[in-house]
Design a protein around this motif. Structure first.
Motif, PDB file in Angstrom:
ATOM      1  N   LEU A 125     -53.779  20.247-107.446  1.00 35.49           N
ATOM      2  CA  LEU A 125     -54.336  21.557-107.751  1.00 35.49           C
ATOM      3  C   LEU A 125     -54.230  22.386-106.474  1.00 35.49           C
TER       4      LEU A 125
ATOM      5  N   LEU B 178     -56.193  25.790-100.647  1.00 36.36           N
ATOM      6  CA  LEU B 178     -56.881  24.509-100.821  1.00 36.36           C
ATOM      7  C   LEU B 178     -55.991  23.663-101.722  1.00 36.36           C
ATOM      8  N   GLU B 179     -55.711  22.429-101.292  1.00 37.76           N
ATOM      9  CA  GLU B 179     -54.833  21.572-102.087  1.00 37.76           C
ATOM     10  C   GLU B 179     -55.590  20.308-102.465  1.00 37.76           C
ATOM     11  N   VAL B 180     -55.688  20.062-103.751  1.00 44.45           N
ATOM     12  CA  VAL B 180     -56.549  18.992-104.231  1.00 44.45           C
ATOM     13  C   VAL B 180     -55.752  17.979-105.040  1.00 44.45           C
ATOM     14  N   VAL B 181     -55.607  16.763-104.503  1.00 39.77           N
ATOM     15  CA  VAL B 181     -55.018  15.656-105.254  1.00 39.77           C
ATOM     16  C   VAL B 181     -56.156  15.037-106.054  1.00 39.77           C
ATOM     17  N   ARG B 182     -56.094  15.132-107.372  1.00 41.35           N
ATOM     18  CA  ARG B 182     -57.239  14.732-108.205  1.00 41.35           C
ATOM     19  C   ARG B 182     -57.232  13.230-108.479  1.00 41.35           C
TER      20      ARG B 182
ATOM     21  N   TRP C  72     -66.769  15.789-110.966  1.00 44.70           N
ATOM     22  CA  TRP C  72     -66.605  16.388-109.651  1.00 44.70           C
ATOM     23  C   TRP C  72     -66.810  17.895-109.723  1.00 44.70           C
ATOM     24  N   GLY C  73     -67.109  18.447-108.565  1.00 44.47           N
ATOM     25  CA  GLY C  73     -67.205  19.893-108.446  1.00 44.47           C
ATOM     26  C   GLY C  73     -66.812  20.347-107.060  1.00 44.47           C
ATOM     27  N   LEU C  74     -66.202  21.527-107.019  1.00 45.37           N
ATOM     28  CA  LEU C  74     -65.892  22.213-105.766  1.00 45.37           C
ATOM     29  C   LEU C  74     -66.436  23.623-105.952  1.00 45.37           C
TER      30      LEU C  74
ATOM     31  N   LEU D  29     -65.238  25.156-109.241  1.00 40.75           N
ATOM     32  CA  LEU D  29     -64.213  24.433-109.988  1.00 40.75           C
ATOM     33  C   LEU D  29     -64.816  23.053-110.235  1.00 40.75           C
TER      34      LEU D  29
ATOM     35  N   VAL E 137     -55.152  26.014-104.678  1.00 41.80           N
ATOM     36  CA  VAL E 137     -56.056  27.139-104.876  1.00 41.80           C
ATOM     37  C   VAL E 137     -55.953  28.123-103.717  1.00 41.80           C
TER      38      VAL E 137
ATOM     39  N   MET F 157     -63.405  12.536-113.367  1.00 40.93           N
ATOM     40  CA  MET F 157     -63.735  13.829-113.992  1.00 40.93           C
ATOM     41  C   MET F 157     -65.109  14.357-113.575  1.00 40.93           C
TER      42      MET F 157
ATOM     43  N   ARG G 147     -61.552   4.983-117.740  1.00 39.27           N
ATOM     44  CA  ARG G 147     -60.334   5.797-117.602  1.00 39.27           C
ATOM     45  C   ARG G 147     -60.655   7.179-117.032  1.00 39.27           C
ATOM     46  N   TYR G 148     -61.923   7.595-117.099  1.00 37.81           N
ATOM     47  CA  TYR G 148     -62.280   8.917-116.599  1.00 37.81           C
ATOM     48  C   TYR G 148     -62.858   8.871-115.185  1.00 37.81           C
TER      49      TYR G 148
END
Lengths: 384, 384
Positions: free
Chosen positions: A299, B299-303, B309-311, A311, A301, B307, B279-280
């Motif tokens: 992602l 901002l670069e986010v490798v997820r 999570w928050g930013l 987010l 941003v 699931m 799995r989540y």
């Protein structure tokens, strides 16, 4: 069908990640369960392949490099998993896992309780995993009895998509927003959300990736449709957001710049009405929830939307837990009442369990292409 | 100093963005205000240049390309603004804006009210903007009277950093977390947060960018210090997060991969204790708030963190509004009581208003280098 005609065992799809770094799909033959007093056995006749199922089915395996050994119900699909993805698989190593979140079928065996007995012969929709199975034993209270005249196919997707779409609207109201942005809006879920928003008078900005998807949604009555492949996308998105006042988005894609672009367009739309400069951006909270991962890349941003932003991940089951059983039931009742209208699903193809293991088929449903949902009928083309 | 000695006017730093796409810094001569009954005039003797001030001072201008015309108090600094950054400046175009969030000085003139009169001659700390001014008129109730024997320099940073650090701990408690991760941890703010966490027994993971910063924090008693320039950074971060149980981070950097790495390390630390595969990802909510932008890149986010999570953005003033006046007052009282210990600030250099416009000086404070905070003394080196 009478209870006596139920076979002693049936096929069930399994997904396994081996320590050696491979994903295996196969069919297991499992005994048909004997229901306890409060349980029923459902002959599953329709189960959708949702994006949420594909995560468990394939994990991070390279589907393009998959090979098949064996034939028919004995076929085994093997696909390599990139080494860097293996640590995240630690929790499921060498476990043969059943798959399929939801489905529908006919109750062919029932426990002794009145609730279970009342369901015998009825078509029910169910949520609970392992739906890519010929026979599935569940508690009667987990089953939603479908109105007479409703086919299993019509009730197969009565939970995940409908409750997710309603959950988005519910989240909007609870968190103080008044309109929504949705990505991958041409999906079954997106079309459903469009119908809900038109019925309820909620502003909705639909983001799609292709002109033909935009045309489809406009035909259905969508007012605001933005095509991310358009050169003027960001300006068009800002106009649509300004027209609706949307400050909440739900994003199915996850990777790339889109989620950040939505926040940026929200900020730009808000600033059109600003009367004085704030170095921290507008004080209006702008939120995007990522609920899917159609694009697994990072992602990215570009933070051009001030400091009042969020987010985050959004998942149906924790959401339903948070709102509590009474409110969750209210959502389920709306789904049952509008199953053939607002919450109708469409499928590109119906396949059997054996077909799930055929290369051209698993490559097709594994592509996660918007608008090409597959329906599994575990009791099609098998003796049982 | 008696009230009679106050000059009729004084210098005030101004920042202006022109329609032509330039940033201008200059000194304006403004009349010394006559205080109303409830007001006081403060001769500002110390005002820090915080990262939050630099945003307003320079905007998105290219400081490296700045030119200076004129001399001394008549100098004008002009720096170009990239064209793509101009739309975001629409709200401040052609406005000559005073700068400086907080500062401290001596009350040299007071209105007729008892509260104002009681402050005459006292050293006070103040928050309210326009602190890079020789004289600043404020409501008496906005002033924090410093204990006798406290220099203006010691009280100059009594608001922004102390309340931000306390706000982080308060946010942690309110949102159900029990330990913290902090980036740019060698900053004045970071050192302050370290002292609060040691006093209050809160687990803190300090992330720094250089070995010497890690050494400095360890010397001060920090237990968990991770250097992002270390080749083993992610593993070290995961260990520290596992040891503290931190599920909340505050990030001053904003750009690049760090915020996402923190979420990933939290998830990996939680999964060390997991007993079954989901799995989540884990169901534990992991949150990182971005409160600064030392790196303005995307901002670069490798997820890789499931699931839950928050930013999001975090800002002091909306936070103080949210918790309400009673709780905000409780935080301010703690700052006043521990101003020379927990909340002591350190400065690399003290400069005058005229020096703020000198190239070697503005290039230095504009660099936002961690641990090199500048202090402005608007009444140093000027006739007044």
């Amino acid at each position: 069908m009478s209870a006596g005609a139920v076979p002693a065992d049936g096929l069930q799809l399994r997904s396994r990640v081996t320590r050696a770094g491979a994903l295996e799909l196969s069919l297991a033959r499992v005994p048909t369960p004997e229901p306890a007093a409060e349980e029923v056995v459902v002959r599953i006749e329709a189960a959708p392949i949702n994006p949420s199922d594909i995560g468990l089915l394939f994990g991070p395996a390279d589907v393009g490099a998959a090979r098949v050994s064996g034939e028919g119900a004995d076929a085994i699909v093997t696909a390599p998993i990139p080494e860097k993805a293996m640590p995240a698989m630690a929790g499921r190593l060498d476990q043969s896992m059943p798959v399929g979140n939801e489905g529908a079928g006919v109750v062919v065996r029932a426990g002794s309780s009145a609730a279970a007995q009342a369901m015998l012969g009825r078509t029910v929709a169910v949520l609970g995993g392992a739906m890519y199975s010929q026979f599935r034993c569940l508690k009667a209270e987990q089953c939603l009895v479908l109105p007479e005249g409703t086919a299993a196919r019509e009730g197969a997707s009565a939970f995940v998509n409908p409750l997710t779409a309603l959950g988005m609207v519910e989240t909007m109201r609870r968190e103080g927003h008044t309109a929504l942005v949705h990505t991958a809006a041409a999906s079954n879920l997106g079309q459903m959300l469009g119908r809900i928003c038109r019925t309820d008078g909620i502003g909705l900005v639909n983001i799609v990736r292709k002109p033909e998807q935009a045309a489809l949604l406009r035909e259905q009555g969508a007012t605001h449709v933005c095509d991310s492949s358009s050169p003027g996308f960001v300006a068009e998105l800002t106009d649509a957001i300004a027209a609706t006042g949307a400050t909440l988005g739900f994003d199915a894609i996850g990777g790339g710049r889109l989620a950040g672009q939505i926040l940026g367009a929200m900020e730009a739309a808000i600033n059109r009405k600003a009367t004085e400069y704030s170095r921290y951006g507008s004080s209006v909270h702008k939120q995007v929830y990522v609920y899917g991962s159609l694009d697994p890349s990072p992602l990215e941003v570009v933070r051009n939307f001030g400091m009042a932003w969020g987010l985050g991940g959004w998942l149906l089951f924790p959401f339903l837990q948070k709102i509590g059983p009474a409110d969750a039931q209210r959502l389920r009742e709306r789904v049952a009442a509008e199953l053939k209208t607002t919450f109708a699903s469409h499928y590109a193809r119906e396949i059997s369990l054996v077909e799930m293991l055929e290369p051209e088929t698993f490559r097709a449903y594994g592509r996660r292409a918007t608008g090409e949902k597959f329906l599994v009928n575990p009791n099609r083309g098998v003796a049982g």
